[in-house]
Design a protein around this motif. Structure first.
Motif, PDB file in Angstrom:
ATOM      1  N   PHE B 173       0.851  -1.194   0.000  1.00  0.00           N
ATOM      2  CA  PHE B 173       0.000   0.000   0.000  1.00  0.00           C
ATOM      3  C   PHE B 173       0.888   1.246   0.000  1.00  0.00           C
ATOM      4  O   PHE B 173       1.276   1.800   1.042  1.00  0.00           O
ATOM      5  CB  PHE B 173      -0.913  -0.018   1.242  1.00  0.00           C
ATOM      6  N   ALA B 174       1.235   1.721  -1.172  1.00  0.00           N
ATOM      7  CA  ALA B 174       2.245   2.770  -1.362  1.00  0.00           C
ATOM      8  C   ALA B 174       1.927   4.060  -0.611  1.00  0.00           C
ATOM      9  O   ALA B 174       2.811   4.702  -0.011  1.00  0.00           O
ATOM     10  CB  ALA B 174       2.382   3.057  -2.860  1.00  0.00           C
ATOM     11  N   SER B 175       0.635   4.441  -0.634  1.00  0.00           N
ATOM     12  CA  SER B 175       0.233   5.708  -0.028  1.00  0.00           C
ATOM     13  C   SER B 175       0.552   5.761   1.463  1.00  0.00           C
ATOM     14  O   SER B 175       0.898   6.820   2.005  1.00  0.00           O
ATOM     15  CB  SER B 175      -1.256   5.913  -0.272  1.00  0.00           C
ATOM     16  N   ALA B 176       0.466   4.609   2.141  1.00  0.00           N
ATOM     17  CA  ALA B 176       0.759   4.570   3.585  1.00  0.00           C
ATOM     18  C   ALA B 176       2.237   4.874   3.835  1.00  0.00           C
ATOM     19  O   ALA B 176       2.590   5.545   4.814  1.00  0.00           O
ATOM     20  CB  ALA B 176       0.384   3.209   4.162  1.00  0.00           C
ATOM     21  N   ALA B 193      12.136  10.020   7.693  1.00  0.00           N
ATOM     22  CA  ALA B 193      11.323  10.069   6.462  1.00  0.00           C
ATOM     23  C   ALA B 193      11.988   9.251   5.366  1.00  0.00           C
ATOM     24  O   ALA B 193      11.324   8.486   4.638  1.00  0.00           O
ATOM     25  CB  ALA B 193      11.150  11.520   6.027  1.00  0.00           C
ATOM     26  N   TRP B 194      13.350   9.475   5.245  1.00  0.00           N
ATOM     27  CA  TRP B 194      14.064   8.700   4.206  1.00  0.00           C
ATOM     28  C   TRP B 194      13.953   7.197   4.478  1.00  0.00           C
ATOM     29  O   TRP B 194      13.766   6.401   3.535  1.00  0.00           O
ATOM     30  CB  TRP B 194      15.540   9.123   4.186  1.00  0.00           C
ATOM     31  N   ASP B 195      14.053   6.811   5.756  1.00  0.00           N
ATOM     32  CA  ASP B 195      13.935   5.387   6.105  1.00  0.00           C
ATOM     33  C   ASP B 195      12.624   4.798   5.574  1.00  0.00           C
ATOM     34  O   ASP B 195      12.592   3.728   4.981  1.00  0.00           O
ATOM     35  CB  ASP B 195      13.970   5.198   7.630  1.00  0.00           C
ATOM     36  N   ILE B 196      11.518   5.531   5.845  1.00  0.00           N
ATOM     37  CA  ILE B 196      10.184   5.015   5.448  1.00  0.00           C
ATOM     38  C   ILE B 196      10.050   4.993   3.930  1.00  0.00           C
ATOM     39  O   ILE B 196       9.649   3.995   3.327  1.00  0.00           O
ATOM     40  CB  ILE B 196       9.066   5.888   6.061  1.00  0.00           C
ATOM     41  N   TRP B 197      10.373   6.122   3.295  1.00  0.00           N
ATOM     42  CA  TRP B 197      10.191   6.205   1.838  1.00  0.00           C
ATOM     43  C   TRP B 197      11.080   5.203   1.104  1.00  0.00           C
ATOM     44  O   TRP B 197      10.650   4.591   0.120  1.00  0.00           O
ATOM     45  CB  TRP B 197      10.497   7.646   1.353  1.00  0.00           C
ATOM     46  N   SER B 198      12.359   5.095   1.583  1.00  0.00           N
ATOM     47  CA  SER B 198      13.254   4.148   0.906  1.00  0.00           C
ATOM     48  C   SER B 198      12.766   2.710   1.101  1.00  0.00           C
ATOM     49  O   SER B 198      12.881   1.863   0.199  1.00  0.00           O
ATOM     50  CB  SER B 198      14.692   4.276   1.429  1.00  0.00           C
ATOM     51  N   MET B 199      12.149   2.444   2.271  1.00  0.00           N
ATOM     52  CA  MET B 199      11.576   1.113   2.503  1.00  0.00           C
ATOM     53  C   MET B 199      10.434   0.860   1.502  1.00  0.00           C
ATOM     54  O   MET B 199      10.316  -0.211   0.908  1.00  0.00           O
ATOM     55  CB  MET B 199      11.026   1.037   3.936  1.00  0.00           C
ATOM     56  N   GLY B 200       9.600   1.918   1.336  1.00  0.00           N
ATOM     57  CA  GLY B 200       8.495   1.810   0.365  1.00  0.00           C
ATOM     58  C   GLY B 200       9.017   1.649  -1.046  1.00  0.00           C
ATOM     59  O   GLY B 200       8.488   0.871  -1.841  1.00  0.00           O
ATOM     60  N   HIS B 201      10.082   2.396  -1.349  1.00  0.00           N
ATOM     61  CA  HIS B 201      10.665   2.352  -2.690  1.00  0.00           C
ATOM     62  C   HIS B 201      11.212   0.948  -2.977  1.00  0.00           C
ATOM     63  O   HIS B 201      11.091   0.445  -4.108  1.00  0.00           O
ATOM     64  CB  HIS B 201      11.769   3.395  -2.813  1.00  0.00           C
ATOM     65  N   GLU B 202      11.792   0.362  -1.927  1.00  0.00           N
ATOM     66  CA  GLU B 202      12.319  -0.994  -2.091  1.00  0.00           C
ATOM     67  C   GLU B 202      11.184  -1.987  -2.325  1.00  0.00           C
ATOM     68  O   GLU B 202      11.297  -2.900  -3.137  1.00  0.00           O
ATOM     69  CB  GLU B 202      13.083  -1.397  -0.816  1.00  0.00           C
ATOM     70  N   ALA B 203      10.068  -1.778  -1.572  1.00  0.00           N
ATOM     71  CA  ALA B 203       8.924  -2.689  -1.732  1.00  0.00           C
ATOM     72  C   ALA B 203       8.204  -2.447  -3.058  1.00  0.00           C
ATOM     73  O   ALA B 203       7.690  -3.376  -3.671  1.00  0.00           O
ATOM     74  CB  ALA B 203       7.949  -2.503  -0.585  1.00  0.00           C
ATOM     75  N   PRO B 205       9.374  -0.611  -6.238  1.00  0.00           N
ATOM     76  CA  PRO B 205      10.343   0.170  -7.017  1.00  0.00           C
ATOM     77  C   PRO B 205       9.711   0.924  -8.195  1.00  0.00           C
ATOM     78  O   PRO B 205      10.282   1.900  -8.687  1.00  0.00           O
ATOM     79  CB  PRO B 205      11.343  -0.885  -7.505  1.00  0.00           C
ATOM     80  N   GLN B 206       8.542   0.484  -8.659  1.00  0.00           N
ATOM     81  CA  GLN B 206       7.897   1.133  -9.802  1.00  0.00           C
ATOM     82  C   GLN B 206       7.104   2.368  -9.383  1.00  0.00           C
ATOM     83  O   GLN B 206       6.653   3.131 -10.244  1.00  0.00           O
ATOM     84  CB  GLN B 206       6.937   0.148 -10.497  1.00  0.00           C
TER      85      GLN B 206
END
Lengths: 394, 230
Positions: B173-176, B193-203, B205-206
């Protein structure tokens, strides 16, 4: 072959009782769908079909009425009218006058058959049925000859010597057998008693006629007049050489008539004897009739020797087949209709819509915008968020 | 005679029941192929005969839902449409005690909440969202929107708990990820913030947004290191 030709009375059988098993044939009493009773002789070996065909064309009350014959399921068979009567085989002894009268009836019948070019070939007590004579107002009996068309010498104790040599049945051989039959009827036992074919062949060829009269005398049942009256009959029947027997059935009949006149004591006395005899016969016939009726009514009556396909059963089978077919067809149509026109129900549609809505690629996600003042100048957060799904100002 | 009348009434009743079912079937077919107006007409016809007909009622609610969702794609106002849909689901909930309608009913409430907010950004939509979540506790869209509202109200920790809950249940769920990262970004905690976003980006990547904000946070961190603030 047309349908009507293929149709057999055996297909109309609704009940069956086995009367005899073993020997040359099994015998059954059959009941047809409309209640008619027939006798089925289910042969183990072949019979003379040409002869039987000729016999079936003879209309005589002394000959059984053959209704059908042929081969079914590899078994030759004869189907003839059931005769309500008693087989002479089951009668121990009979008065001389009755025996002579009965024999005269057989001679008359054989004479008619002879005219049609056929001889019996297996005259023995089991093949003569004593039945009531229905056409006469006076009480009388009628002998009926059954089981024509035998292949082979027939019952050995009654077969003429030439029959053991493989010669076909003819008038002369039947005359011999009639002599043997008369003896059996009078005495209650066979004149010749042997163990095997050869012994019968030998014994039947060397009959001593004086011994015959002697046996009658020793039995103590016959008067000297009776014994002497019968001697011409033995002389013209129980001869080894055919030519020494009565010239024909007509001659034999004359001899029997003479003997009957001597023994019977005139027409009135004979009629009285016959009446008395029929009176004795009647209960036996009724008893047998009741026995067969009960047996036919028994639901667990004998199994048929052939596959039955009576109209009732065929009709039922057809009915069940049609019903089954219609049922299957209806089921198939119903299935096709159900499968072909089946629409998912509203709940399925709801599930579909829900899955579509909940698809994570859908534009339902709400995202907040990071504060602009903390974003480097090179990045325009608002511009970026403007491209994002609404709402952007939560 | 009495039994004849009974049989007649029974026959009429069966015929009517069969007609209603036919209308529902027709409406359902129309709905599935996207002919929403015809679907609404058929379900309405069935409800005219039998207002308590559950399938007709559900079908009508779904048809309204489909119309509103279709309009949603056009980015035009959908408030009235969702209001109509939710009304229909409310009526439906009185004739259907099963749980089978809850998913779509919950979604309708979410959409109505969002449409209400689009119409009036100061509107209080929390009750709609609470109702939506009560109907379906796994409606992450409602949970996500509720988290945003809580964050906006200053209930940051509560908002974070909701975003974390969503990501625990649905890691795609990208928005979360975006919203959770924002709560830290807004507080100046670029690193978190970077930790969360980079985690999302890893999950994911598109995902364009996560990719962008991961890069932004990364650049910010670099700038902070260069400036000596980190």
């Amino acid at each position: 072959m047309s349908e009507s030709e293929r149709h057999s009375l055996l297909d109309d059988v609704s009940g069956c009782v086995r009367l005899h098993q073993g020997g040359e044939a099994d015998i059954y009493l059959l009941c047809l769908g409309h209640g008619e009773r027939l006798t089925l002789k289910w042969f183990q070996g072949p019979f003379n079909e040409a002869l039987v065909e000729n016999v079936s064309k003879i209309r005589d009350c002394g000959i059984y009425r053959i209704r059908e014959f042929g081969i079914r399921e590899n078994h030759p068979y004869q189907l003839y009218d059931f005769i309500e009567g008693v087989s002479s085989d089951s009668i121990s002894v009979m008065p001389v006058a009755i025996a002579l009268k009965a024999l005269r009836q057989l001679v008359a019948t054989l004479g008619k058959a002879r005219t049609a070019g056929v001889s019996h070939g297996d005259l023995n007590p089991a093949n003569v049925i004593f039945s009531r004579k229905v056409s006469d107002s006076a009480q009388d009996f009628q002998t009926v000859l059954i089981d024509w068309g035998i292949v082979g010498p027939g019952a050995l104790a009654f077969a003429a010597p030439e029959r053991f040599q493989g010669k076909p049945a003819d008038e002369k051989s039947d005359i011999f057998s009639l002599g043997m039959l008369l003896y059996r009827w009078l005495v209650g036992e066979n004149l010749v008693q042997a163990q095997n074919f050869d012994d019968f062949a030998a014994e039947n060829s060397k009959l001593d006629l004086t011994v015959v009269s002697e046996k009658l005398f020793l039995s103590g049942r016959f008067s000297p007049e009776e014994i002497s009256s019968l001697e011409p009959v033995w002389r013209k029947t129980l001869q080894e050489i055919p030519e020494e027997r009565a010239e024909d059935l007509e001659e034999l009949d004359e001899l029997l008539e003479i003997a009957l006149e001597k023994i019977g004591g005139g027409e009135v006395a004979l009629a009285s004897s016959v009446k008395k005899w029929v009176g004795l016969l009647e209960p036996q016939i009724q008893k047998l009739g009741q026995k067969f009726s009960l047996a036919l009514e028994n639901p667990q009556c004998s199994p048929l020797p052939f596959k039955n396909s009576s109209p009732k059963i065929r009709k039922n089978r057809l009915k069940y087949a049609v019903l089954g077919g219609v049922g299957i067809l209806a089921a198939v149509i119903a299935l096709l209709i159900v499968l072909g026109t089946e629409t998912p129900d509203v709940d399925d549609t709801g599930e579909l819509i829900l899955r579509k809505s909940r698809d994570l690629n859908m534009d339902l996600m709400e995202e907040s915008s990071p504060s602009e003042d903390q974003v480097p100048d090179s990045l325009s957060v608002n511009r970026l968020l403007n491209d994002l799904p609404i709402p952007s100002k939560e | 005679m009495k039994s004849v009348w009974k049989a007649l009434f029974l026959l009429i009743f069966l015929c009517m029941a069969a007609c209603v079912d036919e209308d529902v079937d027709r409406g359902n077919v129309a709905l599935r192929i996207g002919d929403y107006e015809r679907a609404i007409a058929n379900f309405s016809k069935a409800l005219d005969e039998d207002p308590g007909h559950r399938d007709a009622r559900y079908g009508l609610a779904l048809a309204y839902y489909a119309v509103a969702e279709e309009r949603e794609m056009l980015k035009s106002s959908t408030y009235e449409l969702w209001e109509r849909t939710v009304e229909e689901f409310e009526i439906l909930s009185r004739v259907d005690s099963s749980q089978s309608i809850n998913g779509n009913y919950s979604n309708s409430l979410f959409y109505l909440a969002r449409a209400t907010l689009a119409k009036d950004e100061k509107a209080n939509i929390m009750s709609l969202l609470e109702h939506s979540i009560a109907l379906d506790s796994l409606n992450f869209f409602s949970l996500n929107l509720k988290g945003l509202i809580l964050d906006n109200r200053g209930q940051v920790e509560d908002a974070r708990k909701l975003f974390v809950y969503i990501l625990a249940k649905e890691p795609k769920f990208a928005s979360a990820y975006v919203n959770l990262g924002n709560t830290y970004w807004d507080e100046g905690d670029v690193e978190s913030a970077w930790d969360i976003w980079s985690m999302g980006h890893e999950a994911l990547p598109q995902d364009r947004v996560l990719s962008y904000w991961t890069k932004v946070a990364e650049d910010s961190l670099k700038a902070m290191v260069h400036s000596g603030r980190l």
